[in-house]
Write a protein that holds these residues in place. Structure first.
Motif, PDB file in Angstrom:
ATOM      1  N   ASN B  65       0.824  -1.209   0.000  1.00  0.00           N
ATOM      2  CA  ASN B  65       0.000   0.000   0.000  1.00  0.00           C
ATOM      3  C   ASN B  65       0.856   1.257   0.000  1.00  0.00           C
ATOM      4  O   ASN B  65       0.542   2.228   0.695  1.00  0.00           O
ATOM      5  CB  ASN B  65      -0.906   0.006   1.226  1.00  0.00           C
ATOM      6  CG  ASN B  65      -2.339  -0.260   0.830  1.00  0.00           C
ATOM      7  OD1 ASN B  65      -2.696  -0.051  -0.341  1.00  0.00           O
ATOM      8  ND2 ASN B  65      -3.157  -0.710   1.754  1.00  0.00           N
ATOM      9  N   GLY B  66       1.934   1.224  -0.767  1.00  0.00           N
ATOM     10  CA  GLY B  66       2.782   2.396  -0.891  1.00  0.00           C
ATOM     11  C   GLY B  66       3.779   2.586   0.240  1.00  0.00           C
ATOM     12  O   GLY B  66       4.645   3.446   0.177  1.00  0.00           O
ATOM     13  N   GLU B  67       3.678   1.738   1.270  1.00  0.00           N
ATOM     14  CA  GLU B  67       4.573   1.910   2.405  1.00  0.00           C
ATOM     15  C   GLU B  67       5.679   0.861   2.353  1.00  0.00           C
ATOM     16  O   GLU B  67       5.391  -0.322   2.124  1.00  0.00           O
ATOM     17  CB  GLU B  67       3.786   1.711   3.691  1.00  0.00           C
ATOM     18  CG  GLU B  67       4.012   2.799   4.716  1.00  0.00           C
ATOM     19  CD  GLU B  67       3.053   2.592   5.871  1.00  0.00           C
ATOM     20  OE1 GLU B  67       3.495   2.022   6.893  1.00  0.00           O
ATOM     21  OE2 GLU B  67       1.866   2.956   5.735  1.00  0.00           O
ATOM     22  N   GLU B  68       6.891   1.273   2.598  1.00  0.00           N
ATOM     23  CA  GLU B  68       7.982   0.317   2.524  1.00  0.00           C
ATOM     24  C   GLU B  68       7.937  -0.640   3.720  1.00  0.00           C
ATOM     25  O   GLU B  68       7.745  -0.212   4.854  1.00  0.00           O
ATOM     26  CB  GLU B  68       9.326   1.044   2.513  1.00  0.00           C
ATOM     27  CG  GLU B  68      10.455   0.104   2.187  1.00  0.00           C
ATOM     28  CD  GLU B  68      11.809   0.790   2.190  1.00  0.00           C
ATOM     29  OE1 GLU B  68      11.878   2.011   1.986  1.00  0.00           O
ATOM     30  OE2 GLU B  68      12.799   0.066   2.402  1.00  0.00           O
ATOM     31  N   VAL B  69       8.133  -1.913   3.432  1.00  0.00           N
ATOM     32  CA  VAL B  69       8.124  -2.909   4.499  1.00  0.00           C
ATOM     33  C   VAL B  69       9.486  -2.901   5.187  1.00  0.00           C
ATOM     34  O   VAL B  69      10.520  -2.932   4.533  1.00  0.00           O
ATOM     35  CB  VAL B  69       7.825  -4.309   3.943  1.00  0.00           C
ATOM     36  CG1 VAL B  69       7.959  -5.354   5.034  1.00  0.00           C
ATOM     37  CG2 VAL B  69       6.434  -4.350   3.339  1.00  0.00           C
ATOM     38  N   ARG B  70       9.467  -2.837   6.527  1.00  0.00           N
ATOM     39  CA  ARG B  70      10.730  -2.630   7.250  1.00  0.00           C
ATOM     40  C   ARG B  70      11.350  -3.895   7.816  1.00  0.00           C
ATOM     41  O   ARG B  70      12.433  -3.869   8.376  1.00  0.00           O
ATOM     42  CB  ARG B  70      10.522  -1.607   8.365  1.00  0.00           C
ATOM     43  CG  ARG B  70      10.453  -0.159   7.863  1.00  0.00           C
ATOM     44  CD  ARG B  70      10.524   0.814   9.023  1.00  0.00           C
ATOM     45  NE  ARG B  70       9.803   0.280  10.168  1.00  0.00           N
ATOM     46  CZ  ARG B  70       8.492   0.435  10.381  1.00  0.00           C
ATOM     47  NH1 ARG B  70       7.785   1.126   9.540  1.00  0.00           N
ATOM     48  NH2 ARG B  70       7.908  -0.098  11.437  1.00  0.00           N
ATOM     49  N   TYR B  71      10.671  -5.006   7.695  1.00  0.00           N
ATOM     50  CA  TYR B  71      11.210  -6.302   8.128  1.00  0.00           C
ATOM     51  C   TYR B  71      11.478  -6.406   9.615  1.00  0.00           C
ATOM     52  O   TYR B  71      12.280  -7.228  10.045  1.00  0.00           O
ATOM     53  CB  TYR B  71      12.468  -6.686   7.333  1.00  0.00           C
ATOM     54  CG  TYR B  71      12.145  -6.944   5.897  1.00  0.00           C
ATOM     55  CD1 TYR B  71      11.612  -8.161   5.491  1.00  0.00           C
ATOM     56  CD2 TYR B  71      12.310  -5.939   4.948  1.00  0.00           C
ATOM     57  CE1 TYR B  71      11.249  -8.372   4.176  1.00  0.00           C
ATOM     58  CE2 TYR B  71      11.954  -6.145   3.631  1.00  0.00           C
ATOM     59  CZ  TYR B  71      11.430  -7.361   3.246  1.00  0.00           C
ATOM     60  OH  TYR B  71      11.065  -7.578   1.954  1.00  0.00           O
ATOM     61  N   ASP B  72      10.866  -5.574  10.438  1.00  0.00           N
ATOM     62  CA  ASP B  72      10.905  -5.855  11.859  1.00  0.00           C
ATOM     63  C   ASP B  72       9.705  -6.743  12.173  1.00  0.00           C
ATOM     64  O   ASP B  72       8.825  -6.939  11.345  1.00  0.00           O
ATOM     65  CB  ASP B  72      10.883  -4.553  12.680  1.00  0.00           C
ATOM     66  CG  ASP B  72       9.724  -3.683  12.282  1.00  0.00           C
ATOM     67  OD1 ASP B  72       8.585  -4.016  12.604  1.00  0.00           O
ATOM     68  OD2 ASP B  72       9.966  -2.671  11.589  1.00  0.00           O
TER      69      ASP B  72
END
Lengths: 258, 273, 229, 273
Positions: B65-72
């Motif tokens: 949804n346009g937001e970068e996934v941060r993998y935390d």
């Protein structure tokens, strides 16, 4: 399993497995001589053959050598320190009530020797596992008259563990993507599921494989073609030379030193 | 334009050093039906494991949804709630003793209240036509039933995007049709569907948009009629032309029909003939 | 205080990831004499195991494949990540589960093979220490687990308790045996074998006690599931 | 007429009491290409396990070359020498650590002299295009490679009849073609080939003779054009009509071509258009 991969792609892959294993065992035996110089010499010899001749990447080799370090440190720390009612056996010590706790002189001597011996024998183990594919190791064991039942089981287990590892990985991934490992409780639960499925899979796989083998006229004995290798006299000469040089080194440095 | 899921220049290497993805970018619009085509080992499964964060790219980014996934931990949980994967082999995905338990696994992990879990299980069993199997042990099911339960598994987590890895492999024509019906029902509900397959006929007749993969790269993408007209490309990707397209071009060649749009299915062919 | 916590955390981070297989004595750690002694001590159990396996395999060749898959299963089990009560990850030993599922006789042979593969394929344990590791992990551990399981069942104890104790005490006995093996090989020059044993048991307790509890819990869950299928 | 393999009224029940075969009779002519079609669970695999004596019928008989199989050790070995089965999942068939050893298992069991074993292993690896993998460990192979090695496994026993259980499952079009090439090469050598599949397109274009199974019974048999014209039957057996047959009937309906023989493949369609 990266070690298994290197066993098949290293540059010493096609050397007679008997020669490689004999060499490693000879080095292991020599490593037991309580002499720090011979251990250092063996670590260097094996590392250079593994990295330069067999083509194992240096980084991977170092990573592998660092694997047993935690055990080694914990074990050696335990040996270094001791208690006594006399302070003179210690290098440094502190006193609690009537007992002295400290770094013992003998412990340090044992520790240093133990450290170098362990690493030296570990390199010999890695030499075998990095240069000799498991089936070839087993063919050597066969020549050494290891019972055929044991060898059959080893051969089958070796193949099956890759099949089961793959299955376990797939189950793990599918559980993980349904959030099976987000807390200790869910993780324990998911893992229990994984293990029980794996067990049932092992059972059904065995049944199906038996049918497949039966169709190829299996009668209880597993007999397969063996690879034949040529013995290289250069390699044997090299092994003999190394062994004699190392023994000479022990004599020259005076046997028991640390 | 707004995409619900986006991969940007993703590279991935397996621990043994083989490059599985070499700079893959895809952009998925909400509610679309996407097919990813490619030969065995082209990297489709590896790609999918990136889409819900099971694998972390060595390079490149994933946007939801346009937001970068941060993998935390937290953002991974969020992502996996939204993106569900139905794996190829239901025998590996199913592990619980009964169908109901099996489907409740996901919602239970989400820590939902029990009545909500029950509701979700019921709904997803119903929508995959497996409600009557509810109390059966999973290992008694036929392959086709297992496949449908494995879909219910993922539906019960109520994801926005559902990914199917080779959903039709090893199924007979009858069960394949059942699976496609499920796809269509989900699509009508507004879910985004991504399917990997080597079944060109299926991809051609079903998908809105197609990606073709080869050796860890996306070698082509577009609408089905565009992608499947490129014979050379298909050959390179070790794929076949859909039979309908072949027959259509043959009929055009022979002057039996006029060139317009290749038909997507037998119905459309019937109409233009 | 804060500094000490940090130190413990760093120490734990260094120790835990690799210590997972802690109870394998590493390659080269034991003196030659003890390698041989433990090898000879484990040998009769392995031979007995082989003889009894041979008998059942001769009656049905399918059992050979079943045993092999059981062995592979045990290997894979020990490669899985076990969440531990302390929050770190470790690996199950499979000692208790294997003993209950396959019996201690089969486990002596399967355990030997699994330890051999762990040494060569995963670099855990070793060839010179194979005898010592087999003795603790494939002989003492499984026999303890099996006897406990049978014993508790016999006196009418509940299934979960029998499984839990069998798996966790099996683990603990393995660790006690290993500590003993290390202690007799390296008696403290000042306080002798007993002092050494206390030291080794003390230092490995950090990892082994939580592991034994986790493994006990896990084994209960697994056997519950297996009986429900 | 002389049949190489014959099943007569075979019934089989699984230990749990489910009837898997309910009076199945088939008669296979030497050198033919046979396809057995049916939905998942129709009984195809159970049928196959009867053909080389792994399962013993509860009722009914099996004949090889006109001689009844007696199910003692010696005649079973004779039968299994002649009738080989390539199983669906290569991971369950392959057990040895290296490819060469794997393929040598069958011939070694036949007690052949070592040079002969070596020759056979070499030949069968070559004819499945896996000779270069000879020294590779089995666990390094891709799925498609494993599939081919599992075929070599059986070829090395030099059987007269080769049975393939779902040989194309999970394979992409490119690998499927490779497998069909192997079938054809074997057929030219005079081997009899029996294939189970739910791929109607494959069965239609490839087989000489087709059996259709449903719930443990053979519900139809005959040449492909005969069997695949019966729409009702196909529906009952949960199968589809091959697309070429459908298009052919459409073209005949519209008067574009005259009714003759439905085309077996694109080439034949090209010719009649």
């Amino acid at each position: 399993m990266p070690i298994d991969r290197y066993a098949y792609i290293n540059r010493l892959r096609h050397v007679h497995p008997g020669e490689k294993i004999f060499f490693a065992f000879a080095m292991m035996l020599l490593s037991f001589i309580p002499n720090i110089y011979i251990n250092i010499a063996i670590i260097i010899i094996i590392a250079s053959i593994s990295i330069l001749r067999a083509g194992i990447p240096l980084r991977f080799y170092l990573k592998l050598m660092s694997l047993p370090l935690t055990f080694l440190f914990m074990g050696i720390i335990t040996i270094l320190f001791g208690t006594s009612n006399k302070p003179d056996v210690f290098i440094i010590y502190m006193r609690i009530a009537h007992i002295y706790i400290g770094l013992s002189k003998k412990g340090v001597a044992t520790g240093i020797l133990l450290f170098s011996r362990s690493l030296s024998i570990v390199s010999c183990l890695y030499f075998i596992s990095l240069t000799t594919p498991m089936p070839e190791f087993m063919s050597v064991l066969k020549k050494m008259k290891v019972p055929s039942l044991l060898l059959d089981l080893m051969e089958l287990i070796y193949r099956f563990l890759f099949v089961l590892i793959e299955t376990a990985e797939q189950i793990y991934i599918s559980q993980d993507s349904r959030l099976g490992y987000i807390s200790f409780k869910t993780a324990l639960n998911s893992l229990a599921y994984l293990i029980s499925v794996l067990f049932i899979k092992s059972y059904t796989n065995a049944e199906q494989l038996y049918i497949a083998m039966e169709s190829r006229c299996y009668n209880g004995d597993i007999r397969l073609l063996e690879n034949s290798y040529k013995i290289s006299y250069t390699n044997i000469a090299f092994i003999a030379f190394t062994v004699f040089t190392l023994i000479a080194l022990v004599l020259w440095t005076g046997g028991y030193t640390s | 334009m707004k995409y619900i899921l986006q991969l940007q220049d993703v590279e991935y290497e397996y621990p043994d050093g083989t490059k599985a993805l070499k700079g893959v970018s895809i952009a998925v619009e909400k509610g679309k039906k996407i097919a990813v085509l490619g030969a065995n080992g082209a990297g489709k499964s590896t790609l999918f494991l990136h889409l819900n964060g099971i694998l972390k790219p060595k390079k490149g980014k994933l946007f939801y949804n346009g937001e970068e996934v941060r993998y935390d931990r937290k953002s991974l949980i969020q992502l996996r709630k939204k993106v569900g994967i139905v794996f190829q082999n239901p025998d590996i995905q199913l592990f619980a003793a009964s169908v109901e338990q099996e489907v409740s696994f996901g919602p239970m992990n989400l820590n939902l209240p029990i009545p909500e879990v029950k509701q979700r299980v019921e709904d997803s069993l119903k929508s995959t036509d497996t409600y009557l199997l509810k109390d059966k042990p999973t290992h008694f099911l036929s392959y086709g039933q297992k496949k449908r339960v494995s879909i219910a598994d993922v539906l019960a987590m109520d994801p926005e995007i559902i990914i199917f890895d080779e959903p039709t492999a090893y199924l007979d024509p009858y069960h394949i049709e059942g699976i496609i019906d499920i796809f269509n029902a989900l699509s009508i509900k507004g879910k985004t569907i991504i399917v990997s397959t080597h079944d060109v006929e299926l991809a051609y007749s079903w998908a809105d948009y197609i990606y073709i993969m080869k050796e860890g790269e996306i070698v082509s993408s577009g609408t089905p009629d565009k992608v499947f007209c490129d014979s050379k490309l298909l050959q390179i990707a070790k794929l076949k032309k859909p039979m309908l397209v072949e027959i259509y071009s043959l009929l055009v060649d022979r002057g039996i029909i006029k060139h317009q749009h290749p038909p997507r299915n037998m119905e459309e062919l019937r109409k233009i003939l | 205080m804060k500094k000490r916590n940090l130190l413990i955390m760093i120490l734990a981070m260094i120790i835990f990831p690799n210590i997972a297989y802690a109870m394998h004595i590493m390659e080269g750690f034991l003196p030659l004499k003890w390698c041989l002694i433990w090898g000879i001590a484990a040998l009769p159990f392995v031979i007995f195991g082989l003889i009894s396996i041979k008998k059942i395999v001769n009656t049905d060749p399918k059992l050979k494949l079943l045993l092999a898959f059981s062995g592979a299963f045990t290997f894979v089990l020990s490669a899985l990540k076990l969440p531990s009560v302390t929050g770190s990850c470790s690996h199950p030993t499979g000692v208790g589960l294997g003993a209950i599922l396959f019996g201690p006789t089969a486990m002596s042979v399967l355990g030997l093979i699994v330890l051999f593969f762990q040494a060569l394929l995963l670099a855990h344990g070793g060839i010179t220490t194979l005898g010592a590791n087999t003795f603790s992990m494939a002989v003492v551990g499984p026999i303890t687990s099996y006897l406990l399981y049978r014993g508790i069942k016999k006196i009418g104890g509940p299934q979960w308790l029998a499984v839990f104790l069998s798996a966790s005490v099996g683990d603990l006995m393995t660790y006690v045996t290993t500590s003993f093996q290390l202690a007799v090989a390296f008696p403290s020059p000042t306080g002798g074998v007993i002092e050494s044993l206390i030291k080794f048991m003390g230092i490995f307790a950090i990892t082994q006690v939580p592991l034994a509890i986790s493994e006990g819990l896990l084994t209960v869950l697994v056997l519950n599931l297996l009986t429900s299928y």
